[in-house]
Design an enzyme around this catalytic site. Structure first.
Site, PDB file in Angstrom:
ATOM      1  N   PHE A 173     -19.525 -27.107  77.247  1.00 44.05           N
ATOM      2  CA  PHE A 173     -18.222 -27.704  76.963  1.00 44.05           C
ATOM      3  C   PHE A 173     -18.138 -29.035  77.675  1.00 44.05           C
ATOM      4  O   PHE A 173     -18.320 -29.099  78.890  1.00 44.05           O
ATOM      5  CB  PHE A 173     -17.069 -26.792  77.419  1.00 44.05           C
TER       6      PHE A 173
ATOM      7  N   ASP B  65     -22.656 -32.758  83.870  1.00 44.52           N
ATOM      8  CA  ASP B  65     -21.217 -32.598  83.697  1.00 44.52           C
ATOM      9  C   ASP B  65     -20.739 -31.682  84.821  1.00 44.52           C
ATOM     10  O   ASP B  65     -20.913 -30.468  84.759  1.00 44.52           O
ATOM     11  CB  ASP B  65     -20.913 -32.002  82.322  1.00 44.52           C
TER      12      ASP B  65
ATOM     13  N   LYS C  51     -11.080 -32.919  86.715  1.00 42.62           N
ATOM     14  CA  LYS C  51     -10.392 -31.732  87.220  1.00 42.62           C
ATOM     15  C   LYS C  51      -9.999 -31.862  88.704  1.00 42.62           C
ATOM     16  O   LYS C  51      -9.029 -32.542  89.002  1.00 42.62           O
ATOM     17  CB  LYS C  51     -11.226 -30.481  86.938  1.00 42.62           C
TER      18      LYS C  51
HETATM   19  C1  PLP Z   1     -12.504 -29.424  81.446  1.00 43.16           C
HETATM   20  C2  PLP Z   1     -13.876 -29.880  81.148  1.00 43.16           C
HETATM   21  C3  PLP Z   1     -14.121 -31.021  80.363  1.00 43.16           C
HETATM   22  C4  PLP Z   1     -13.022 -31.784  79.679  1.00 43.16           C
HETATM   23  O1  PLP Z   1     -12.080 -32.314  80.562  1.00 43.16           O
HETATM   24  P1  PLP Z   1     -10.670 -32.815  79.997  1.00 43.16           P
HETATM   25  O2  PLP Z   1      -9.982 -33.360  81.202  1.00 43.16           O
HETATM   26  O3  PLP Z   1      -9.985 -31.650  79.386  1.00 43.16           O
HETATM   27  O4  PLP Z   1     -10.960 -33.858  78.975  1.00 43.16           O
HETATM   28  C5  PLP Z   1     -15.435 -31.393  80.172  1.00 43.16           C
HETATM   29  N1  PLP Z   1     -16.450 -30.722  80.736  1.00 43.16           N
HETATM   30  C6  PLP Z   1     -16.259 -29.643  81.500  1.00 43.16           C
HETATM   31  C7  PLP Z   1     -17.429 -28.941  82.110  1.00 43.16           C
HETATM   32  C8  PLP Z   1     -14.968 -29.166  81.720  1.00 43.16           C
HETATM   33  O5  PLP Z   1     -14.779 -28.066  82.455  1.00 43.16           O
END
Ligand code: PLP
Length: 384
Positions: free
Chosen positions: A124, A209, A238
């Protein structure tokens, strides 16, 4: 738009790991805004930073220097592998910056054909067209074609599949060291080290990521530190803003060499309000002993969760994760477990693999752990 299946509860205030709803109910918040409220709610140091900045200056745009952005970038680069930082408002934008950087790096180095990135199943990376094209999960992409080309998906943890996917057109490998939305799937140290080696062998950029796994969540500032490797580029968000919308793309000078004036931008990214809070979060997370404390409470919590799984093996089949990025593989449907736990006063987050994610603030104590275990045990009994 009704894009969210929201729980029917409205919160009016928070304090540490607790949330208080308008109907008077109190919840132990082990969802933490999906790993965002790293220091819990209403942390005095963050309130002070935000209100002081709010009285001075909110926004100027990136047409001008931003003092808070410069100090935050300096501190992030001093604490990590990175030499340079681009600030965003969200995770998806931080990830997009990283994906663009990979392409630009090879373009500027005379290899414009090296524009593909290897990504992993159940990944994700956010909800932009680029990020959903990279993760290619059915629930993310259905109805949103045509997707962006340039991403080659392989099974998570499958080194041979990665090797076989590398072609003359590959420019980078993008992975979450721990898949969050995917179900708290932890990439092994060996796998991360092997990806680093493959990148070095083939002249690829390793793009991590760490939007969910970073900023102390695993008990290190970033999860890749556990593997003893460094990436070339990394998306962060986050926890970095503790609840204020903030993200960042960190990179080495070399990897970011193509990101020159005019190549990328954001109106709000890294504005004075956001970076004031980001600096305040970092004050706390980088305090000597803070990350050790996360590791210590994680050990206690993981031990108690394993006891719980032993006690209720039909409900909690497995404990996964690292630090306070934890997951419980459920017997019953994870959404039902989340709903029952919420009814009992504990907030958690569903994830892939039928997992319930447990993402408390990094500031919890053993008393909060015991309270959560009590509620989870009560919840498990209700399934029996
Ligand atoms: C939450 C998340 C995203 C996306 O972040 P947003 O602030 O919702 O755009 C991307 N990668 C990972 C691993 C995430 O947990």
């Amino acid at each position: 738009m009704p894009t969210y299946a929201r729980a029917d509860v409205v919160f009016e205030r928070g304090e540490g790991p607790y949330l208080y709803a308008t109907d008077g109910r109190r919840f132990l918040d082990f969802a933490a805004g999906v790993a965002v409220n790293a220091l819990g709610h209403a942390h005095p140091h963050l309130i002070k930073a935000l209100t002081e900045q709010a009285n001075k200056l909110w926004h100027t745009s990136n047409l001008f220097r931003v003092a808070g952005q410069e100090s935050l970038a300096t501190r992030l680069t001093q604490a990590t592998f990175a030499d340079t930082v681009f600030f965003t408002n969200s995770g998806a934008e931080a990830w997009e910056c990283g994906a663009k950087l990979v392409r630009k790096y090879h373009y500027e180095n005379g290899n414009p054909h090296k524009n593909r990135i290897i990504t992993f199943e159940q990944a994700f990376h956010g909800r932009t067209l680029g990020a959903i094209s990279a993760a290619k999960q059915e629930k993310l992409i259905k109805g949103f074609a045509p997707l962006l080309d340039g991403f080659d998906l392989v099974p998570f943890g499958d080194l041979d599949a990665v090797r076989n996917a590398i072609t003359e057109e590959t420019g980078g490998i993008c992975i979450e060291p721990i898949q969050g939305e995917g179900g708290i799937r932890v990439a092994s140290v060996e796998f991360l080290c092997a990806l680093r080696e493959l990148c070095d062998q083939h002249g690829l950029l390793l793009f991590l990521d760490e939007i969910q796994s970073g900023m102390g969540r695993t008990g290190k500032l970033f999860a890749h530190e556990w593997a003893g490797i460094t990436p070339d580029v990394m998306a962060v968000a986050k926890g970095i803003g503790g609840g204020f919308p903030l993200g960042a793309c960190l990179a080495t000078e070399k990897a970011a060499s193509g990101m020159t004036a005019g190549t990328h931008g954001s109106t709000y990214g890294g504005n004075p309000l956001a970076t004031a809070v980001g600096n305040a979060v970092l004050d706390v997370v980088l305090e000597p002993g803070f990350l050790d404390g996360v590791q210590r409470i994680s050990d206690v919590f993981q031990g108690r969760l394993r006891d719980l799984a032993g006690q209720f093996p039909a409900v909690f089949k497995e404990v996964r994760g690292q630090g306070l990025l934890l997951g419980l593989v459920c017997g019953p449907t994870n959404g039902d477990v989340v709903a029952k736990a919420r009814a009992n006063g504990l907030l958690t987050v569903p994830a892939g693999d039928n997992v319930v994610r447990v993402l408390p603030p990094l500031t919890i104590t053993e008393a909060h752990v015991e309270e959560a275990i009590g509620i989870l045990a009560q919840t498990a009994r209700e399934f029996a």
